[in-house]
Scaffold this active site. Structure first.
Site, PDB file in Angstrom:
ATOM      1  N   THR A 130       0.820  -1.201   0.000  1.00 16.73           N
ATOM      2  CA  THR A 130       0.000   0.000   0.000  1.00 16.73           C
ATOM      3  C   THR A 130       0.864   1.264   0.000  1.00 16.73           C
ATOM      4  OG1 THR A 130      -1.527   1.275   1.383  1.00 16.73           O
ATOM      5  CG2 THR A 130      -0.098  -0.250   2.530  1.00 16.73           C
ATOM      6  N   ASP A 131       0.287   2.372  -0.486  1.00 10.74           N
ATOM      7  CA  ASP A 131       0.997   3.658  -0.412  1.00 10.74           C
ATOM      8  C   ASP A 131       1.056   4.182   1.023  1.00 10.74           C
ATOM      9  OD1 ASP A 131      -1.692   4.319  -0.118  1.00 10.74           O
ATOM     10  OD2 ASP A 131      -1.685   5.916  -1.631  1.00 10.74           O
ATOM     11  N   GLU A 132       0.243   3.590   1.926  1.00 10.90           N
ATOM     12  CA  GLU A 132       0.214   4.111   3.298  1.00 10.90           C
ATOM     13  C   GLU A 132       1.540   3.904   4.024  1.00 10.90           C
ATOM     14  OE1 GLU A 132      -3.232   3.357   5.643  1.00 10.90           O
ATOM     15  OE2 GLU A 132      -4.589   3.542   3.943  1.00 10.90           O
ATOM     16  N   TYR A 155      -1.919  -0.543  10.953  1.00 12.07           N
ATOM     17  CA  TYR A 155      -2.047  -1.207   9.644  1.00 12.07           C
ATOM     18  C   TYR A 155      -0.841  -0.900   8.764  1.00 12.07           C
ATOM     19  CZ  TYR A 155      -3.291  -1.635   4.706  1.00 12.07           C
ATOM     20  OH  TYR A 155      -3.257  -1.918   3.365  1.00 12.07           O
ATOM     21  N   LYS A 159       2.190  -3.334   7.294  1.00 11.24           N
ATOM     22  CA  LYS A 159       2.463  -3.506   5.860  1.00 11.24           C
ATOM     23  C   LYS A 159       3.912  -3.102   5.556  1.00 11.24           C
ATOM     24  CE  LYS A 159       0.099  -4.601   2.890  1.00 11.24           C
ATOM     25  NZ  LYS A 159      -0.291  -5.926   2.311  1.00 11.24           N
ATOM     26  N   ASN A 185      -8.163   1.800  -3.574  1.00 12.33           N
ATOM     27  CA  ASN A 185      -8.981   1.158  -4.606  1.00 12.33           C
ATOM     28  C   ASN A 185     -10.466   1.369  -4.301  1.00 12.33           C
ATOM     29  OD1 ASN A 185      -7.373  -1.755  -5.952  1.00 12.33           O
ATOM     30  ND2 ASN A 185      -6.359   0.010  -5.068  1.00 12.33           N
ATOM     31  N   PRO A 210     -21.135   9.185   7.629  1.00  5.38           N
ATOM     32  CA  PRO A 210     -20.087   9.698   8.527  1.00  5.38           C
ATOM     33  C   PRO A 210     -18.846  10.170   7.782  1.00  5.38           C
ATOM     34  CG  PRO A 210     -20.114   7.288   8.553  1.00  5.38           C
ATOM     35  CD  PRO A 210     -21.175   7.704   7.578  1.00  5.38           C
ATOM     36  N   ASN A 254     -12.100  13.821   0.814  1.00  7.89           N
ATOM     37  CA  ASN A 254     -13.199  12.929   1.201  1.00  7.89           C
ATOM     38  C   ASN A 254     -14.544  13.612   1.023  1.00  7.89           C
ATOM     39  OD1 ASN A 254     -11.333  10.985   1.868  1.00  7.89           O
ATOM     40  ND2 ASN A 254     -11.358  11.423   4.068  1.00  7.89           N
ATOM     41  N   ARG A 286     -10.407  10.277  12.768  1.00 10.45           N
ATOM     42  CA  ARG A 286      -9.609   9.054  12.978  1.00 10.45           C
ATOM     43  C   ARG A 286      -8.312   9.457  13.678  1.00 10.45           C
ATOM     44  NH1 ARG A 286      -8.105   5.850   7.558  1.00 10.45           N
ATOM     45  NH2 ARG A 286     -10.014   4.722   7.978  1.00 10.45           N
ATOM     46  N   PRO A 287      -7.916   8.785  14.772  1.00  9.71           N
ATOM     47  CA  PRO A 287      -6.629   9.114  15.400  1.00  9.71           C
ATOM     48  C   PRO A 287      -5.481   8.887  14.409  1.00  9.71           C
ATOM     49  CG  PRO A 287      -7.924   7.628  16.790  1.00  9.71           C
ATOM     50  CD  PRO A 287      -8.631   7.708  15.476  1.00  9.71           C
TER      51      PRO A 287
HETATM   52  P1  NAD Z   1      -9.665  -7.328   1.934  1.00  9.98           P
HETATM   53  O1  NAD Z   1      -9.692  -6.980   3.376  1.00  9.98           O
HETATM   54  O2  NAD Z   1     -10.864  -7.047   1.099  1.00  9.98           O
HETATM   55  O3  NAD Z   1      -9.345  -8.894   1.757  1.00  9.98           O
HETATM   56  C1  NAD Z   1      -8.307  -9.516   2.444  1.00  9.98           C
HETATM   57  C2  NAD Z   1      -8.422 -11.013   2.185  1.00  9.98           C
HETATM   58  O4  NAD Z   1      -7.324 -11.644   2.863  1.00  9.98           O
HETATM   59  C3  NAD Z   1      -9.708 -11.636   2.717  1.00  9.98           C
HETATM   60  O5  NAD Z   1     -10.277 -12.499   1.753  1.00  9.98           O
HETATM   61  C4  NAD Z   1      -9.242 -12.399   3.945  1.00  9.98           C
HETATM   62  O6  NAD Z   1     -10.036 -13.559   4.231  1.00  9.98           O
HETATM   63  C5  NAD Z   1      -7.822 -12.774   3.554  1.00  9.98           C
HETATM   64  N1  NAD Z   1      -6.993 -13.011   4.752  1.00  9.98           N
HETATM   65  C6  NAD Z   1      -6.856 -12.185   5.828  1.00  9.98           C
HETATM   66  N2  NAD Z   1      -6.046 -12.746   6.742  1.00  9.98           N
HETATM   67  C7  NAD Z   1      -5.632 -13.935   6.215  1.00  9.98           C
HETATM   68  C8  NAD Z   1      -4.771 -14.959   6.674  1.00  9.98           C
HETATM   69  N3  NAD Z   1      -4.187 -14.902   7.876  1.00  9.98           N
HETATM   70  N4  NAD Z   1      -4.540 -16.028   5.855  1.00  9.98           N
HETATM   71  C9  NAD Z   1      -5.140 -16.107   4.645  1.00  9.98           C
HETATM   72  N5  NAD Z   1      -6.007 -15.172   4.183  1.00  9.98           N
HETATM   73  C10 NAD Z   1      -6.240 -14.103   4.947  1.00  9.98           C
HETATM   74  O7  NAD Z   1      -8.365  -6.636   1.348  1.00  9.98           O
HETATM   75  P2  NAD Z   1      -8.154  -5.790   0.001  1.00  9.98           P
HETATM   76  O8  NAD Z   1      -8.673  -4.417   0.197  1.00  9.98           O
HETATM   77  O9  NAD Z   1      -8.611  -6.610  -1.137  1.00  9.98           O
HETATM   78  O10 NAD Z   1      -6.555  -5.688  -0.009  1.00  9.98           O
HETATM   79  C11 NAD Z   1      -5.766  -6.747  -0.563  1.00  9.98           C
HETATM   80  C12 NAD Z   1      -4.305  -6.380  -0.441  1.00  9.98           C
HETATM   81  O11 NAD Z   1      -4.051  -5.164  -1.136  1.00  9.98           O
HETATM   82  C13 NAD Z   1      -3.836  -6.138   1.000  1.00  9.98           C
HETATM   83  O12 NAD Z   1      -2.549  -6.695   1.147  1.00  9.98           O
HETATM   84  C14 NAD Z   1      -3.806  -4.626   1.129  1.00  9.98           C
HETATM   85  O13 NAD Z   1      -2.846  -4.228   2.084  1.00  9.98           O
HETATM   86  C15 NAD Z   1      -3.427  -4.213  -0.278  1.00  9.98           C
HETATM   87  N6  NAD Z   1      -3.921  -2.890  -0.693  1.00  9.98           N
HETATM   88  C16 NAD Z   1      -5.232  -2.541  -0.532  1.00  9.98           C
HETATM   89  C17 NAD Z   1      -5.679  -1.307  -1.017  1.00  9.98           C
HETATM   90  C18 NAD Z   1      -7.134  -0.890  -0.902  1.00  9.98           C
HETATM   91  O14 NAD Z   1      -7.462   0.250  -1.239  1.00  9.98           O
HETATM   92  N7  NAD Z   1      -8.045  -1.743  -0.467  1.00  9.98           N
HETATM   93  C19 NAD Z   1      -4.779  -0.429  -1.632  1.00  9.98           C
HETATM   94  C20 NAD Z   1      -3.435  -0.812  -1.759  1.00  9.98           C
HETATM   95  C21 NAD Z   1      -3.026  -2.048  -1.299  1.00  9.98           C
HETATM   96  O1  DAU Z   2      -4.160   3.955   0.414  1.00 10.57           O
HETATM   97  C1  DAU Z   2      -4.405   2.584   0.330  1.00 10.57           C
HETATM   98  C2  DAU Z   2      -5.240   2.127   1.506  1.00 10.57           C
HETATM   99  O2  DAU Z   2      -6.562   2.598   1.276  1.00 10.57           O
HETATM  100  C3  DAU Z   2      -5.235   0.619   1.692  1.00 10.57           C
HETATM  101  O3  DAU Z   2      -3.934   0.198   1.986  1.00 10.57           O
HETATM  102  C4  DAU Z   2      -6.191   0.217   2.814  1.00 10.57           C
HETATM  103  O4  DAU Z   2      -6.238  -1.192   2.927  1.00 10.57           O
HETATM  104  C5  DAU Z   2      -7.561   0.741   2.467  1.00 10.57           C
HETATM  105  O5  DAU Z   2      -8.484   0.421   3.503  1.00 10.57           O
HETATM  106  C6  DAU Z   2      -7.525   2.250   2.248  1.00 10.57           C
HETATM  107  O6  DAU Z   2      -7.232   2.938   3.496  1.00 10.57           O
HETATM  108  P1  DAU Z   2      -7.993   4.283   3.916  1.00 10.57           P
HETATM  109  O7  DAU Z   2      -7.900   4.427   5.376  1.00 10.57           O
HETATM  110  O8  DAU Z   2      -7.572   5.422   3.068  1.00 10.57           O
HETATM  111  O9  DAU Z   2      -9.497   3.879   3.461  1.00 10.57           O
HETATM  112  P2  DAU Z   2     -10.924   4.078   4.165  1.00 10.57           P
HETATM  113  O10 DAU Z   2     -11.954   3.686   3.154  1.00 10.57           O
HETATM  114  O11 DAU Z   2     -10.992   3.423   5.497  1.00 10.57           O
HETATM  115  O12 DAU Z   2     -10.990   5.645   4.376  1.00 10.57           O
HETATM  116  C7  DAU Z   2     -10.845   6.535   3.280  1.00 10.57           C
HETATM  117  C8  DAU Z   2     -10.901   7.945   3.834  1.00 10.57           C
HETATM  118  O13 DAU Z   2     -12.222   8.218   4.290  1.00 10.57           O
HETATM  119  C9  DAU Z   2     -10.000   8.166   5.033  1.00 10.57           C
HETATM  120  O14 DAU Z   2      -9.484   9.499   4.971  1.00 10.57           O
HETATM  121  C10 DAU Z   2     -10.933   8.018   6.236  1.00 10.57           C
HETATM  122  C11 DAU Z   2     -12.250   8.521   5.695  1.00 10.57           C
HETATM  123  N1  DAU Z   2     -13.490   7.876   6.213  1.00 10.57           N
HETATM  124  C12 DAU Z   2     -13.549   6.532   6.255  1.00 10.57           C
HETATM  125  C13 DAU Z   2     -14.680   5.889   6.676  1.00 10.57           C
HETATM  126  C14 DAU Z   2     -14.776   4.375   6.740  1.00 10.57           C
HETATM  127  C15 DAU Z   2     -14.568   8.668   6.578  1.00 10.57           C
HETATM  128  O15 DAU Z   2     -14.489   9.916   6.509  1.00 10.57           O
HETATM  129  N2  DAU Z   2     -15.706   8.038   6.988  1.00 10.57           N
HETATM  130  C16 DAU Z   2     -15.818   6.682   7.075  1.00 10.57           C
HETATM  131  O16 DAU Z   2     -16.899   6.165   7.487  1.00 10.57           O
END
Ligand code: NAD
Ligand code: DAU
Length: 347
Positions: A130-132, A155, A159, A185, A210, A254, A286-287
């Site tokens: 992730t970019d985080e 988190y 990562k 994504n 929210p 946001n 969020r903290p």
């Molecule tokens: P998600 O939370 O939707 O899915 C995670 C999956 O991993 C689930 O199917 C879960 O059952 C499985 N999993 C969790 N713990 C496990 C374990 N111990 N063993 C086997 N399987 C396990 O996640 P996502 O949003 O699809 O993200 C996928 C990957 O991409 C992650 O590594 C995340 O850090 C990275 N990523 C996510 C985003 C985003 O915006 N969502 C952006 C950049 C990178």
């Molecule tokens: O940047 C990549 C990351 O993006 C991934 O690595 C993470 O797995 C993925 O969850 C996501 O993280 P964020 O914290 O950016 O995503 P989230 O959807 O939780 O929140 C997006 C923004 O919106 C963030 O600034 C917090 C805010 N937010 C989130 C929620 C759930 C709100 O304002 N209200 C909400 O209810």
């Protein structure tokens, strides 16, 4: 190729599985089926001849060895992780266990498999990150592959640790690794704990939407199917030992993003009580909330020829329509632990 995809029942992993099968690869989907998983996400490929599912946990080395021995994959795409920042604030332990220890066990199992096959040069361990890990930007600038790591949530710290382990296994053992760091994504099958599905589902239910803090935090949004294509590109054409920053070039605060989604819903499902934006409610922040993420995706564009196919406005419209057309999918998830509740507020 036969690709072992971890986390293939999650949001991004399932898009990778669907895309890889469509591209003619064989896929072994390894997933522990946590609260975030949904096998419906891969129902469209479940009967495909090249698809197999393994219910296994990446923290379980014995299970991993069994899966490698049974399937003999040519590559690993590692997506399994705990992924929700808010949950990492409430319970960081699971993030360290899966994202750090689980990645360690997967690396060791992959290394043993790779060595047993005579260390083939074409083998890949692609770590999806992730970019985080780069922390929080101010008003200007972009993350690149050379940005120093500065994770600020449990988190992102977990990562970052996993990225370091993967690079170390490349340098020390010669395991052919590649890393990608992607921005936020969105799209179909996004679990209803993350911002965009929360907004859509709360708006449809007439519940408060929210927005943390003042809504000025900026994210760089990428349509999930574009990310899946980027990941398969990195797997097949990325240089061993390199990392690739992936982003959509779609920065939005946001509050602007939420208002855009509300406007799409006003068009698709007008609300008699007034515009959906009336439901926007500012809640406590969020903290440690990262202010801004933005990706400079020059490397993957220039070296590998990838670029996103969908603009944010197109992707958001598609996403809202998908949620309107797939109520059965998300209704089945509403009683999962934590869904519909404010998470991560009380650090
Ligand atoms: P998600 O939370 O939707 O899915 C995670 C999956 O991993 C689930 O199917 C879960 O059952 C499985 N999993 C969790 N713990 C496990 C374990 N111990 N063993 C086997 N399987 C396990 O996640 P996502 O949003 O699809 O993200 C996928 C990957 O991409 C992650 O590594 C995340 O850090 C990275 N990523 C996510 C985003 C985003 O915006 N969502 C952006 C950049 C990178
Ligand atoms: O940047 C990549 C990351 O993006 C991934 O690595 C993470 O797995 C993925 O969850 C996501 O993280 P964020 O914290 O950016 O995503 P989230 O959807 O939780 O929140 C997006 C923004 O919106 C963030 O600034 C917090 C805010 N937010 C989130 C929620 C759930 C709100 O304002 N209200 C909400 O209810």
């Amino acid at each position: 190729m036969k690709i072992l995809v971890t986390g293939g029942a999650g949001f991004i992993g399932s898009a990778v599985v669907r895309r890889a099968i469509a591209d003619g690869h064989a896929v072994v989907n390894l997933d522990a089926l946590t609260y975030a998983a949904c096998l419906d996400n891969v129902a469209s490929v479940a009967e495909a001849p090249g698809y197999a599912f393994e219910h296994a946990d990446i923290r379980d080395r014995v299970a991993l060895d069994r899966v490698f021995a049974r399937h003999q994959p040519d590559a690993v795409m590692h997506l399994a992780a705990e992924t929700h920042v808010d949950r990492s604030i409430d319970g960081p332990g699971a993030f360290v266990e899966t994202n750090v220890n689980g990645t360690f066990h997967l690396l060791e199992a992959a290394r043993a498999h790779w060595q047993s096959r005579g260390r083939p040069e074409g083998f890949r361990f692609h770590h999806v990150s992730t970019d985080e890990v780069f922390g929080s930007l101010g008003a200007t600038g972009h993350f690149t592959e050379d940005t120093p790591y500065d994770p600020r949530s449990p988190y992102s710290a977990s990562k970052a640790a996993s990225d370091h382990l993967v690079r170390a296994w490349g340098a020390t053992y010669g395991l052919p690794v590649v890393v990608s760091n992607c921005s936020n994504n969105y799209g179909p099958y996004h679990f209803p704990e993350k911002l965009i599905p929360v907004v859509i589902l709360n708006a449809l239910a007439g519940r408060p939407i929210p927005v943390y803090g003042d809504g000025s935090n900026v994210r760089d949004w990428l349509y999930v199917e574009d990310h899946a294509e980027a990941l398969l590109t990195v797997l097949q054409r990325g240089a061993v030992g390199r990392s690739y920053a992936i982003g959509g070039g779609n920065e939005r605060s946001n509050l602007d993003l939420v208002r855009t989604i509300c406007a799409i819903l006003d068009d698709r499902r007008p609300r008699t009580a007034g515009p959906h934006a009336d439901l926007i409610t500012f809640v406590s922040d969020r903290p440690g909330h990262d202010a801004r993420y933005a990706i400079d995706a020059t490397r993957i564009r220039d070296d590998l020829g990838w670029r996103p196919s969908v603009t944010l406005d197109q992707g958001l419209a598609r996403t809202v329509d998908w949620y309107l057309d797939n109520a059965k999918w998300w209704q089945a998830l509403l009683d999962r632990d934590g869904v519909g509740r404010r998470l991560g507020a009380g650090a």
